[in-house]
Design an enzyme around this catalytic site. Structure first.
Site, mmCIF file in Angstrom:
data_model
loop_
_atom_site.group_PDB
_atom_site.id
_atom_site.type_symbol
_atom_site.label_atom_id
_atom_site.label_comp_id
_atom_site.label_asym_id
_atom_site.label_seq_id
_atom_site.Cartn_x
_atom_site.Cartn_y
_atom_site.Cartn_z
ATOM 1 N N GLY A 180 2.190 2.166 10.691
ATOM 2 C CA GLY A 180 2.927 3.250 10.423
ATOM 3 C C GLY A 180 3.695 3.859 11.744
ATOM 4 O O GLY A 180 4.151 4.720 11.759
ATOM 5 N N HIS A 231 -9.445 0.629 4.915
ATOM 6 C CA HIS A 231 -8.008 0.689 5.731
ATOM 7 C C HIS A 231 -8.291 1.616 6.751
ATOM 8 O O HIS A 231 -9.165 2.520 6.826
ATOM 9 C CB HIS A 231 -7.247 1.085 4.757
ATOM 10 C CG HIS A 231 -5.671 1.456 5.096
ATOM 11 N ND1 HIS A 231 -5.420 2.420 6.118
ATOM 12 C CD2 HIS A 231 -4.669 0.709 4.832
ATOM 13 C CE1 HIS A 231 -3.968 2.174 6.462
ATOM 14 N NE2 HIS A 231 -3.616 1.104 5.746
ATOM 15 N N GLU A 245 -6.860 4.139 7.996
ATOM 16 C CA GLU A 245 -6.533 5.405 8.038
ATOM 17 C C GLU A 245 -7.857 6.125 7.111
ATOM 18 O O GLU A 245 -8.029 7.273 7.368
ATOM 19 C CB GLU A 245 -5.358 5.714 7.025
ATOM 20 C CG GLU A 245 -4.045 5.449 7.765
ATOM 21 C CD GLU A 245 -2.779 4.902 6.919
ATOM 22 O OE1 GLU A 245 -2.933 5.092 5.489
ATOM 23 O OE2 GLU A 245 -1.797 4.724 7.435
ATOM 24 N N ASN A 301 0.763 -1.254 0.007
ATOM 25 C CA ASN A 301 0.061 0.096 -0.067
ATOM 26 C C ASN A 301 0.764 1.272 0.156
ATOM 27 O O ASN A 301 1.382 1.566 1.067
ATOM 28 C CB ASN A 301 -1.028 -0.110 1.239
ATOM 29 C CG ASN A 301 -1.646 1.393 1.514
ATOM 30 O OD1 ASN A 301 -1.871 1.838 0.420
ATOM 31 N ND2 ASN A 301 -2.146 1.349 2.665
ATOM 32 N N GLU A 320 -5.283 -5.538 10.503
ATOM 33 C CA GLU A 320 -4.124 -4.493 10.698
ATOM 34 C C GLU A 320 -4.588 -3.835 12.124
ATOM 35 O O GLU A 320 -5.218 -2.814 12.199
ATOM 36 C CB GLU A 320 -4.182 -3.489 9.527
ATOM 37 C CG GLU A 320 -3.931 -4.356 8.189
ATOM 38 C CD GLU A 320 -3.316 -3.139 7.250
ATOM 39 O OE1 GLU A 320 -2.310 -3.280 6.807
ATOM 40 O OE2 GLU A 320 -3.991 -2.148 7.066
ATOM 41 N N SER A 336 3.327 -2.061 10.342
ATOM 42 C CA SER A 336 4.912 -2.105 10.421
ATOM 43 C C SER A 336 5.534 -3.433 10.078
ATOM 44 O O SER A 336 6.475 -3.662 10.542
ATOM 45 C CB SER A 336 5.297 -1.612 11.883
ATOM 46 O OG SER A 336 4.496 -0.360 12.239
ATOM 47 N N LYS A 372 0.154 4.308 -0.140
ATOM 48 C CA LYS A 372 -0.665 5.413 0.502
ATOM 49 C C LYS A 372 -0.466 6.763 -0.521
ATOM 50 O O LYS A 372 -0.546 6.557 -1.783
ATOM 51 C CB LYS A 372 0.011 5.706 1.870
ATOM 52 C CG LYS A 372 -0.029 4.348 2.878
ATOM 53 C CD LYS A 372 0.416 4.678 4.044
ATOM 54 C CE LYS A 372 0.610 3.320 4.937
ATOM 55 N NZ LYS A 372 0.340 3.612 6.194
#
Ligand code: PEP
Length: 277
Positions: free
Chosen positions: A183, A101, A103, A9, A177, A227, A11
């Site tokens: 991150g 996701h 985010e 990904n 996740e 991560s 991003k």
């Protein structure tokens, strides 16, 4: 035998001018048999990445290439949604899509209901969904049972409205996740990730009890994300319950992707050998 998948990904990184070269480099350095490779660049880089990945130099010895995925779609088919992209618009550009996701859940207010609607659009468009689920730090700190309850709710709320053969035949992948690991440089342990993958498969079986066509949870591909890097991939790929990784930051680094896919390839080979033995 479940597939082994490494998806990257990107991003909000790369431009149409540099994404193709990066994709080609990663493709050429991850030519490992038995690993399904997917790169998910920003929308505006999809065409450049698709074209770059048509290069025969990215094919693994078994002939498999690198698939292109989008990072998101809108929940509606079309309409007055300035700046948005519908699933059907990805035709010819991408074959996979990340849905839900964290985010997007956190920064764009995507509820379980929105995520379920996006999943519907992805399936309708014949794209392969990677549904992301994961708990916040407070939930993990409250204990494994609390985290599991939250993740199961996310899975059930996304899948139940999409019940049916189309969902199962979409090639659904779920990425566990944990939000606190994305991150942050902090990752779940392999054992915790594997336990959650088992929980997710059990949740699918529960849904399948009331919903025709969802199949057996044992066949569900579950990735770990949060991560992931060359230094911790071994911990996840050593777990039977984990079928690969959704990689964020490290997926922009060819050296990291080369090492991650190489390690995933060991698991793919071991699974293939166990099947033929
Ligand atoms: C992700 O973007 O899905 C992700 C897991 O990011 P990172 O690997 O950077 O934590």
């Amino acid at each position: 035998m479940r597939p082994v998948i490494v998806a990257g990904n990107w991003k909000m990184h790369t431009t149409p001018a540099d994404a193709g070269e990066l994709a080609r480099t990663i493709g050429a350095r991850t030519r490992v048999d038995g690993v399904t490779r997917v790169l998910c660049p920003p929308f505006v880089c999809l065409a450049a990445v698709r074209d770059a990945l048509a290069d025969p130099g990215v094919a693994a010895p078994d002939g498999s290439g690198v698939a292109v995925g989008a990072q998101n779609v809108h929940r509606e088919r079309q309409g007055a949604y300035t700046g948005e992209v519908a699933a059907s618009m990805l035709e010819g550009l991408a074959t996979w899509v990340i849905v839900g996701h964290s985010e997007r859940r956190q920064q764009f207010g995507e509820t379980d209901e929105v995520v379920a609607a996006k999943l519907t659009r992805v399936i309708e468009a014949g794209l392969r969904p990677i549904l992301c689920v994961g708990e916040q730090l407070e939930a993990r700190e409250a204990g494994a049972d609390v985290a599991a309850t939250i993740v199961v709710d996310q899975v059930v709320n996304a899948l139940r409205p999409n019940a049916g053969d189309a969902l199962w035949s979409s090639g659904l992948v779920i990425a566990y996740e944990p939000v606190w690991a994305i991150g942050t440089g902090r990752n779940a342990s392999g054992a915790d990730a594997a336990a959650m993958a088992d929980t997710i498969r059990r949740a699918l079986r529960t849904v399948a009890g009331s919903v025709a066509g969802l199949g057996n949870g044992e066949d569900l591909t579950v990735l770990y994300g949060g991560s992931v890097s060359s230094s911790n991939i071994d911990e996840f790929m050593a777990e039977q319950a984990i079928d690969g990784a959704l990689v964020g930051g490290a997926s922009l680094k060819p050296d990291e992707m080369a090492a991650i896919v190489a390690r995933a390839g060991l698991t793919a080979r071991a699974r293939a050998a166990a099947t033929t033995a």
